[in-house]
Enzyme design. Structure first.
Site, short mmCIF file in Angstrom:
data_model
loop_
_atom_site.label_atom_id
_atom_site.label_comp_id
_atom_site.label_asym_id
_atom_site.label_seq_id
_atom_site.Cartn_x
_atom_site.Cartn_y
_atom_site.Cartn_z
N TYR A 1 0.72 -1.22 -0.11
CA TYR A 1 -0.01 0.04 0.06
C TYR A 1 0.87 1.33 -0.08
CZ TYR A 1 -3.06 3.93 1.57
OH TYR A 1 -3.40 4.88 1.79
N ARG B 1 1.72 6.44 -6.93
CA ARG B 1 0.34 7.31 -7.31
C ARG B 1 0.95 8.90 -7.07
NH1 ARG B 1 -5.00 7.07 -3.33
NH2 ARG B 1 -3.30 7.23 -1.84
N TYR C 1 -0.74 12.83 7.38
CA TYR C 1 -0.58 11.98 8.01
C TYR C 1 1.08 11.93 8.48
CZ TYR C 1 -4.78 8.94 7.45
OH TYR C 1 -6.06 8.66 7.61
N ARG D 1 -11.70 13.46 2.64
CA ARG D 1 -12.58 12.55 3.22
C ARG D 1 -13.65 12.69 2.78
NH1 ARG D 1 -9.38 9.16 6.41
NH2 ARG D 1 -8.09 10.77 7.51
N GLU E 1 -14.56 -1.10 6.61
CA GLU E 1 -14.35 0.26 6.23
C GLU E 1 -15.74 0.49 5.16
OE1 GLU E 1 -10.61 2.00 4.39
OE2 GLU E 1 -11.49 2.48 2.60
C1 3EB Z 1 -7.70 6.08 6.07
O1 3EB Z 1 -8.60 6.63 6.71
C2 3EB Z 1 -8.14 4.78 5.55
O2 3EB Z 1 -5.13 6.04 -0.13
O3 3EB Z 1 -6.55 6.58 -1.32
C3 3EB Z 1 -9.00 5.65 2.82
C4 3EB Z 1 -9.45 6.37 1.62
C5 3EB Z 1 -7.81 5.01 3.02
C6 3EB Z 1 -8.57 6.44 0.59
C7 3EB Z 1 -6.30 6.23 -0.29
C8 3EB Z 1 -6.95 5.44 1.93
C9 3EB Z 1 -7.36 5.90 0.64
O4 3EB Z 1 -6.46 6.55 6.09
C10 3EB Z 1 -7.34 4.50 4.44
#
Ligand code: 3EB
Length: 330
Positions: A151, A158, A210, A223, A323
């Site tokens: 990932y 990406r 993050y 989000r 999820e």
């Molecule tokens: C998170 O909240 C869960 O890498 O595009 C959620 C939605 C998550 C999109 C992405 C990753 C992605 O971090 C992971």
């Protein structure tokens, strides 16, 4: 003069409304309906079609037979292929999809870079230049340790494939692991002639902020994304992440409850009506098939009447068991 004015009015009336529904029917039925932008089947049992608007998502649905997902607009739709990409467009909306077999590139980072590079270059040829929503389905998403986890390598690729394409803001997104025997990276998106409004969740650190422990490249996604007409919210993959930390390790029920709190906070922030209804199609991604019945029962209790497609998929952090993503229409 009158004609020019009419033309401007017609333009500003774009985009038309978009609908997203789950349907128990055949792909050919939906594909022959007027205004069909895209149709998705789920799992190995899904039908096949050569139509550019048809996409088989490599995730198994826990409900058999699995419904189809239909994206429809109130406009004429054109569609075609462009190298490895397939696309359709109408009413100010664009669907585009790419599938990249990793065996051609040898690793997930290069696959993600090349697939996103293709998407970015294709999008430059289009008027629908605002990418509002993206889905990523990745083989063996949690394989590898630390920065070598697939990932995280996907996130690196990406970002380099995108370059500055999302400099104005990230779209809403989902990134989920699939179990198909072929290591195919599948990416599809929804774009529009008009821009949406990115929504962040006050309970969660924005993903692009993050801290380093989650990888060298922060995942680029919002989000949620309000559609240009403010009539619908596209909800990104949402899990039991509070701040930036995963919550309730090992407890699928507590994770689901935390996820629902995240969704409520997102709806409130977007100024959408609270809760979900029969026109709010959601997807649930469950890591362990043995948790599916429990998740279904909890969702039926907490979200009665809400269409939820429950699928076998791995969340991008290995401690996360479930999820949700989907739509809230006003
Ligand atoms: C998170 O909240 C869960 O890498 O595009 C959620 C939605 C998550 C999109 C992405 C990753 C992605 O971090 C992971």
């Amino acid at each position: 003069m009158v004609q020019a004015n009419e033309h401007l009015q017609a333009k500003s009336a774009l985009p038309c409304a978009l609908s997203v529904t789950y349907r128990m029917t055949s792909p050919s039925t939906v594909l022959t309906e007027a205004g069909t932008l895209a149709v998705f089947g789920f799992g190995a049992g899904a039908a096949s079609s050569e139509d550019a608007r048809w996409l088989r998502v490599p995730l198994e649905c826990f409900d058999a037979p699995a419904p189809l997902e239909a994206w429809q607009v109130d406009a004429l739709v054109t569609h075609g292929r462009h190298d490895k990409l397939r696309w359709s467009a109408g009413g100010g909306w664009l669907f585009a999809a790419i599938e990249w077999d990793e065996r051609k590139t040898g690793n997930i980072e290069d696959a993600a870079r090349l697939a996103y590079d293709s998407l970015r270059r294709f999008m430059r040829t289009r008027d629908e230049r605002h990418v509002l929503r993206i889905w990523n389905y990745i083989a063996d998403i949690n394989l590898g340790e630390g920065d070598a986890e697939r990932y995280k390598q996907f996130c690196n690729g990406r970002a380099s494939g995108l370059g500055d394409f999302f400099a104005e803001g990230f779209p809403a997104a989902t990134a989920i692991g699939h179990h198909h025997h072929e290591p195919v990276l599948q990416i599809y998106l929804l774009a529009c002639v008009d821009e949406g409004v990115a929504i962040e969740n006050p309970r969660q650190t924005s993903a692009w902020r993050y801290p380093r422990e989650y990888g060298r490249t922060s995942p680029g996604f919002a989000r949620g994304m309000l559609m240009p007409a403010r009539d619908a919210l596209a909800i990104s993959g949402t899990a039991a992440v509070v701040g930036h930390a995963s919550a309730h390790e090992g407890d699928v029920e507590a994770q689901l409850n935390e996820t629902l709190l995240n969704l409520e906070a997102l709806l409130a922030t977007a100024d959408m009506p609270a809760g979900f209804d029969t026109h709010s199609p959601l997807k649930g991604y469950v890591r362990h098939a043995t948790d599916a019945a429990r998740v279904r029962e909890l969702l039926q209790r907490r979200l009665p009447g809400v269409p939820v497609l429950l699928m076998h998929g791995d969340v991008c952090r290995r401690e996360l068991l479930v999820e949700l993503d989907g739509w809230r229409f006003r």
